[in-house]
Scaffold this motif. Sequence first.
Motif, mmCIF file in Angstrom:
data_model
loop_
_atom_site.group_PDB
_atom_site.id
_atom_site.type_symbol
_atom_site.label_atom_id
_atom_site.label_comp_id
_atom_site.label_asym_id
_atom_site.label_seq_id
_atom_site.Cartn_x
_atom_site.Cartn_y
_atom_site.Cartn_z
ATOM 1 N N GLN A 167 8.414 12.783 -5.947
ATOM 2 C CA GLN A 167 7.678 11.530 -5.811
ATOM 3 C C GLN A 167 7.469 11.273 -4.321
ATOM 4 O O GLN A 167 8.432 11.065 -3.588
ATOM 5 C CB GLN A 167 8.467 10.379 -6.427
ATOM 6 N N LEU A 168 6.221 11.326 -3.900
ATOM 7 C CA LEU A 168 5.900 11.159 -2.491
ATOM 8 C C LEU A 168 4.924 10.009 -2.308
ATOM 9 O O LEU A 168 3.986 9.843 -3.095
ATOM 10 C CB LEU A 168 5.272 12.436 -1.926
ATOM 11 N N GLU A 169 5.148 9.241 -1.265
ATOM 12 C CA GLU A 169 4.247 8.141 -0.930
ATOM 13 C C GLU A 169 4.048 8.124 0.578
ATOM 14 O O GLU A 169 5.013 8.234 1.330
ATOM 15 C CB GLU A 169 4.830 6.818 -1.404
ATOM 16 N N VAL A 170 2.797 8.007 0.995
ATOM 17 C CA VAL A 170 2.452 7.894 2.405
ATOM 18 C C VAL A 170 1.942 6.473 2.621
ATOM 19 O O VAL A 170 0.925 6.088 2.056
ATOM 20 C CB VAL A 170 1.366 8.919 2.808
ATOM 21 N N VAL A 171 2.676 5.698 3.425
ATOM 22 C CA VAL A 171 2.287 4.326 3.727
ATOM 23 C C VAL A 171 1.692 4.314 5.125
ATOM 24 O O VAL A 171 2.319 4.753 6.082
ATOM 25 C CB VAL A 171 3.500 3.365 3.642
ATOM 26 N N VAL A 172 0.456 3.818 5.208
ATOM 27 C CA VAL A 172 -0.237 3.766 6.499
ATOM 28 C C VAL A 172 -0.489 2.318 6.882
ATOM 29 O O VAL A 172 -0.862 1.498 6.044
ATOM 30 C CB VAL A 172 -1.551 4.576 6.488
ATOM 31 N N TYR A 173 -0.252 2.029 8.147
ATOM 32 C CA TYR A 173 -0.546 0.709 8.703
ATOM 33 C C TYR A 173 -0.742 0.864 10.188
ATOM 34 O O TYR A 173 -0.573 1.960 10.737
ATOM 35 C CB TYR A 173 0.534 -0.319 8.351
ATOM 36 N N GLY A 174 -1.124 -0.208 10.857
ATOM 37 C CA GLY A 174 -1.436 -0.108 12.281
ATOM 38 C C GLY A 174 -2.581 0.881 12.469
ATOM 39 O O GLY A 174 -3.522 0.921 11.674
ATOM 40 N N GLN A 175 -2.487 1.685 13.507
ATOM 41 C CA GLN A 175 -3.536 2.664 13.784
ATOM 42 C C GLN A 175 -3.526 3.835 12.796
ATOM 43 O O GLN A 175 -4.476 4.597 12.717
ATOM 44 C CB GLN A 175 -3.408 3.179 15.223
ATOM 45 N N GLY A 176 -2.454 3.936 12.001
ATOM 46 C CA GLY A 176 -2.395 4.969 10.971
ATOM 47 C C GLY A 176 -3.432 4.775 9.890
ATOM 48 O O GLY A 176 -3.749 5.693 9.133
ATOM 49 N N LEU A 177 -3.982 3.580 9.814
ATOM 50 C CA LEU A 177 -5.000 3.277 8.820
ATOM 51 C C LEU A 177 -6.198 4.221 8.927
ATOM 52 O O LEU A 177 -6.865 4.506 7.933
ATOM 53 C CB LEU A 177 -5.447 1.820 8.990
#
Length: 137
Positions: free
Chosen positions: A57-67
């Motif tokens: 089970q993998l999840e990539v959470v992006v926020y900030g400039q990672g968006l």
Amino acid sequence: MFRLIFFSAALLMFQQVASAQKSDYKVVFDLTSNDPVAQQQVIRDAGLIKSAHPDAQLEVVVYGQGLDLVRKDKSAQADAIAKLVKQGVAFKACHIAMDRQHVTESQLISGVQTVPDGIYEIINKQRTGFGYIKVAH
């Protein structure tokens, strides 16, 4: 008495082996960078894990400039993300970051989901037993 001790030890060893073979591979990746190397790294890592452990089970959470990773107009990884989504990797974009950057859901790559708060999403995943990986270069 010896039989009881032997049987208990054998049962305990069997339980340890059985639990070691149980797949419980859960990881949340934290990406805040628009650095292409960091973005390639999270794509590569998620792909390698899924290849070796298809039930992970993998999840990539992006926020900030990672968006930028999950934006149709900015991502160099759109095809790789689509492939990983089909393999069950979840990509989650922080709605707070989206609001700050004036990004709408229609601007995200197909299959990318949104969460109200990226940091809170990561904390919740950790509470449910997910390992945490900060993606940085």
